[in-house]
Design an enzyme around this catalytic site. Sequence first.
Site, short mmCIF file in Angstrom:
data_model
loop_
_atom_site.label_atom_id
_atom_site.label_comp_id
_atom_site.label_asym_id
_atom_site.label_seq_id
_atom_site.Cartn_x
_atom_site.Cartn_y
_atom_site.Cartn_z
N CYS A 2 25.35 36.58 45.99
CA CYS A 2 24.05 36.70 46.81
C CYS A 2 24.19 37.97 47.58
O CYS A 2 25.16 38.19 48.15
CB CYS A 2 24.04 35.43 48.03
N TRP A 74 22.66 33.53 44.04
CA TRP A 74 23.43 33.40 43.21
C TRP A 74 23.57 32.04 43.31
O TRP A 74 24.61 31.64 44.40
CB TRP A 74 24.66 34.13 43.06
N ASN A 98 24.81 34.05 52.34
CA ASN A 98 25.85 34.20 51.37
C ASN A 98 27.07 33.53 51.56
O ASN A 98 27.54 33.57 52.83
CB ASN A 98 26.14 35.75 51.33
N GLY A 99 27.79 32.81 50.64
CA GLY A 99 28.94 32.09 50.85
C GLY A 99 28.72 30.51 50.99
O GLY A 99 27.63 30.20 50.56
N GLU A 479 41.88 42.06 28.51
CA GLU A 479 40.56 42.79 29.22
C GLU A 479 39.71 43.03 28.14
O GLU A 479 38.40 42.80 28.34
CB GLU A 479 41.14 44.17 29.92
N LYS A 483 35.89 41.51 28.51
CA LYS A 483 34.61 42.51 28.35
C LYS A 483 33.70 41.81 27.29
O LYS A 483 32.41 41.71 27.68
CB LYS A 483 34.99 43.68 27.97
N HIS A 502 51.45 30.52 17.66
CA HIS A 502 51.73 29.36 18.48
C HIS A 502 50.43 28.83 18.73
O HIS A 502 50.18 27.82 19.46
CB HIS A 502 52.55 29.64 19.74
#
Length: 607
Positions: A2, A74, A98-99, A479, A483, A502
Amino acid sequence: MCGIVGVLSAQPAAPLMMDALRRLEYRGYDSAGLATVTGGTLARRRAAGKLAALQEVLERDPLAGMSGIGHTRWATHGPPTVENAHPHVAGRVAVVHNGIIENHAALRAELVAAGATFESTTDTEVVAHLLDREIADGVSPEQAMARVMPRLTGAFAFVVLVAGQEDLLLAARRASPLAIGLGDGAAFVGSDAVALAPLTRRIVYLEDGDWAVLRRSGVQVFTGDGTQVIRREQVSTVSAAMIGKGNYRHFMEKEIHDQPEAIAHTLHAVIDPGTGSATLPPPLDDALGVAKITILAAGTSFYAGLTARYWMESIAGIACEAELASEFRDRRAVLPAGGVAIAVSQSGESLDTLMALRNAKSLGQRVLALVNVPESTIAREADGVLLTRAGPEFGVASTKAFTAQLTAFLGLAIALGAARGHIDEGEALRLVIALEGVPGRVATVLEAEERYLPIARDLARARDVLYLGRGLSYPIALEGALKLKEITYVHAEGYAAGEMKHGPIALIDEHVPVIIVAPSDGWFDKTASNMAEVRARGGRVVLLTDAAGAEALGEGADHLVILPDVAAEVAPILYAIPVQLLAYLAAVEKGTDADQPRNLAKSVTVE
Ligand code: G6P
């Protein structure tokens, strides 16, 4: 995650807030809204989706007023609908947040029992109701804030606007970031200094647990227990000019191309360009006393940490683990006295990494922050700070911050190795020279961007893609896969090449591109065997290697990419570039939004 903005201005607030919210778009969001006080009453406009949808609402139904709050949401508690979009209003109080308010369920039950009616399923709305109830009891908005703050648990930042109060904003933060901006007869608040850059560069950062009263004439800050405190005014390092895409299609493309400069600047934060000697920030400056290094990070920053583990062991001769912050934060890890934790974070605000930092401290470790934002919470809570000099990064998928983190880590490993006598002067110099050569090699790779287009087209059409690497190339395989899946939504997995037998080998057929990250280093021959196993099962090989590797294996690859020769130790920094380019160009090919991929956030300030 947010984005928050608040404005007390002498100009109409809505356009200023929309502009600030646009600069917060990079954080990721799925609905947005604004509220102002005009003629003493609250007015609000909200929309699901992107800011363009909110802009349409504003064009149909303009929002007057010079005081306001705005938000990009968000979604956490409840889907991204108009009803759940912020600001949330209860009576005379509007809130953007936010949070997470962790005890929202209990508070909501209490408020409902007392007769409150809720409009949304968000945790935020309880804050508006609690404040409104206090103000209805006859206390001032400031007193209401002092009463409500101790009742809230969780990690959050919020800003409050009150009907009838055209010269007042209330702001609070606990763990989530919030920056206050001071203007000339104006006051602002935003999730970060980037949002406020065109409005002001005079910033006051709230400390954890602080809340503030903003008026056009100035700002008062209080600690959680209501004691007034002075928080230092700083001049932000972010200028409005730094925030743009230039001639590039996306921030991500620009940031990929920023890398020669980002790497060179970061390099010189660790290595003196004159003498070639590397310097150590505290708490690593007592190099011989460092018993162990524990790297704490999330996402791409974690992969930088995984790479650094190899360097810390082989170059510095120090025991080192890289830990996922979200797991480490609650672990009773057994760590030695004299251990140092390194919290790695582009934003310096990832909540899991912050909590992991606090856990490491409680386990007796001293903490170094490796961050890209000097004013961030993680930087402020650490015992020492090493800054990556990547400049502001806006693409949700991290690129230049990653290679800058790798550069800083390698510089640290060289400095530690030299200070501890694990490597001699000649070896340290060889590594410094190799590192100094990286920006130029990266530029060479970027000049050949076209080279990656046919491979990217192939990846964009695939259902599954495998990335394989060994040793220093293993984190680059991880990475690369991250991406690709982040921005193209193609399923991709990164694997240690030796682990392929494996499990992932069962997936391989002629439809699965396998990207093999294999500079001709000490691991090369073993990776070559794994490539043979892929080919034996009909897999399509994309080989990223150097001239010697191409000579040995090139014929077996469906796509061969030859990268400049570099020392094995610096290869991860160089080989990060082709995996970024492949993902980016595949996203362009597919038409997905590389800068703001669905569901993802730039700075994850929830748990
Ligand atoms: C989010 C971002 C990633 C980033 C990760 C960690 O997931 O989308 O790009 O790597 O957070 O962020 P940090 O700011 O702590 O490096």
